[in-house]
Each structure stands twice: as C-alpha cells, then as structure tokens.
Design a protein around this motif. Structure first.
Motif, short mmCIF file in Angstrom:
data_model
loop_
_atom_site.label_atom_id
_atom_site.label_comp_id
_atom_site.label_asym_id
_atom_site.label_seq_id
_atom_site.Cartn_x
_atom_site.Cartn_y
_atom_site.Cartn_z
N LEU A 1 0.82 -1.21 0.00
CA LEU A 1 0.00 0.00 0.00
C LEU A 1 0.86 1.26 0.00
N VAL A 2 2.06 1.18 0.55
CA VAL A 2 2.97 2.32 0.49
C VAL A 2 3.31 2.63 -0.97
N ASP A 3 3.55 1.59 -1.75
CA ASP A 3 3.80 1.79 -3.18
C ASP A 3 2.58 2.37 -3.88
N LEU A 4 1.40 1.93 -3.48
CA LEU A 4 0.16 2.48 -4.06
C LEU A 4 0.02 3.96 -3.75
N LEU A 5 0.34 4.36 -2.53
CA LEU A 5 0.24 5.78 -2.17
C LEU A 5 1.29 6.61 -2.91
N ASP A 6 2.49 6.05 -3.14
CA ASP A 6 3.49 6.75 -3.94
C ASP A 6 3.01 6.93 -5.37
N LEU A 7 2.40 5.91 -5.92
CA LEU A 7 1.84 6.00 -7.27
C LEU A 7 0.73 7.04 -7.33
N ILE B 1 -11.63 23.97 -10.79
CA ILE B 1 -11.29 24.23 -9.39
C ILE B 1 -11.80 23.10 -8.50
N ALA B 2 -13.02 22.64 -8.74
CA ALA B 2 -13.57 21.53 -7.95
C ALA B 2 -12.76 20.26 -8.14
N ALA B 3 -12.34 19.99 -9.38
CA ALA B 3 -11.53 18.81 -9.65
C ALA B 3 -10.18 18.90 -8.96
N ALA B 4 -9.59 20.09 -8.91
CA ALA B 4 -8.31 20.25 -8.24
C ALA B 4 -8.43 19.96 -6.75
N PHE B 5 -9.52 20.40 -6.12
CA PHE B 5 -9.73 20.09 -4.70
C PHE B 5 -9.91 18.59 -4.49
N CYS B 6 -10.66 17.94 -5.36
CA CYS B 6 -10.88 16.50 -5.23
C CYS B 6 -9.58 15.72 -5.44
N VAL B 7 -8.79 16.11 -6.41
CA VAL B 7 -7.53 15.43 -6.68
C VAL B 7 -6.56 15.63 -5.52
N ALA B 8 -6.55 16.81 -4.94
CA ALA B 8 -5.65 17.07 -3.82
C ALA B 8 -6.02 16.25 -2.60
N ALA B 9 -7.28 15.92 -2.43
CA ALA B 9 -7.72 15.16 -1.26
C ALA B 9 -7.64 13.66 -1.45
N LEU B 10 -7.41 13.19 -2.66
CA LEU B 10 -7.48 11.76 -2.95
C LEU B 10 -6.45 10.91 -2.19
N PRO B 11 -5.16 11.25 -2.15
CA PRO B 11 -4.23 10.39 -1.40
C PRO B 11 -4.54 10.32 0.09
N SER B 12 -4.99 11.41 0.67
CA SER B 12 -5.38 11.38 2.08
C SER B 12 -6.60 10.49 2.28
N LEU B 13 -7.51 10.54 1.33
CA LEU B 13 -8.71 9.70 1.41
C LEU B 13 -8.34 8.23 1.30
N ILE B 14 -7.40 7.90 0.44
CA ILE B 14 -6.97 6.51 0.31
C ILE B 14 -6.36 6.03 1.62
N GLY B 15 -5.50 6.85 2.23
CA GLY B 15 -4.90 6.49 3.51
C GLY B 15 -5.95 6.32 4.60
N TRP B 16 -6.96 7.18 4.61
CA TRP B 16 -8.01 7.08 5.61
C TRP B 16 -8.81 5.79 5.43
N ILE B 17 -9.11 5.43 4.17
CA ILE B 17 -9.86 4.20 3.91
C ILE B 17 -9.06 2.98 4.33
N VAL B 18 -7.75 2.99 4.06
CA VAL B 18 -6.91 1.86 4.46
C VAL B 18 -6.88 1.73 5.96
N ASP B 19 -6.77 2.85 6.68
CA ASP B 19 -6.78 2.80 8.14
C ASP B 19 -8.12 2.31 8.69
N ALA B 20 -9.20 2.72 8.03
CA ALA B 20 -10.52 2.31 8.49
C ALA B 20 -10.76 0.82 8.27
N VAL B 21 -10.25 0.29 7.17
CA VAL B 21 -10.47 -1.12 6.85
C VAL B 21 -9.53 -2.01 7.65
N ALA B 22 -8.32 -1.56 7.86
CA ALA B 22 -7.31 -2.40 8.54
C ALA B 22 -7.49 -2.48 9.99
#
Length: 89
Positions: free
Chosen positions: A17-23, A68-89
């Motif tokens: 998952l670390v590699d996934l977050l780097d990607l 502008i909305a897409a830029a905000f969503c893209v900026a939040a995506l890696p944090s969202l992935i990390g949050w989902i991984v923490d919630a599932v694990a």
C-alpha cells in the motif's frame, strides 16, 4: 470444545500500500497539471465568450468551476486513500 481463533493482520499488504500511495502521489501531480490546463483554457473561453458569444462565456464559467472543484478533489485523494486503508485495517 474448539480452540479460539487468532486473527493476525497481513503486514505484507501494508508494504504494498505504500507503493500504491506513492503511485497516487505521482498521478496526483499529473492530474493537478491537467486541472491547471483546464482552468487556463476555460478562462480563455470565458474571455472569448464575453466578446463573441454568450454560450461560450457560460461554458467557460462552468469550466472554471469544474477545474477548481476537480483540483480540490484530486488534492484530497491520497489522504482519502490512507483514511480508507486505516478504516479497513
């Protein structure tokens, strides 16, 4: 009587998952560049539409908002992935 089952987390998955977050971070940079390009083109359409056509002006305004909305969503995506991984694990 059955023996108690012990659940052990699979830590090999976390290393992958670390590699996934780097990607995701690399893809985030490319997506943000696309958002900036969309913002610039939408701004040009908005400016051109002010002179020539109302329809082009409205499309330019919508493009600016979407970029502008897409830029905000893209900026939040890696944090969202990390949050989902923490919630599932």
């Amino acid at each position: 009587m059955r023996a108690a089952r012990v659940v052990v987390p699979d830590v090999e998955l976390w290393e992958q998952l670390v590699d996934l977050l780097d990607l995701a971070g690399g893809l985030q940079a490319a997506a943000l560049l696309c958002c900036v390009a969309g913002l610039a083109l939408s701004g040009l359409a908005w400016a051109g539409g002010r002179v020539s056509s109302r329809r082009l002006s409205q499309a330019g305004k919508a493009g600016v908002v979407v970029s502008i909305a897409a830029a905000f969503c893209v900026a939040a995506l890696p944090s969202l992935i990390g949050w989902i991984v923490d919630a599932v694990a």
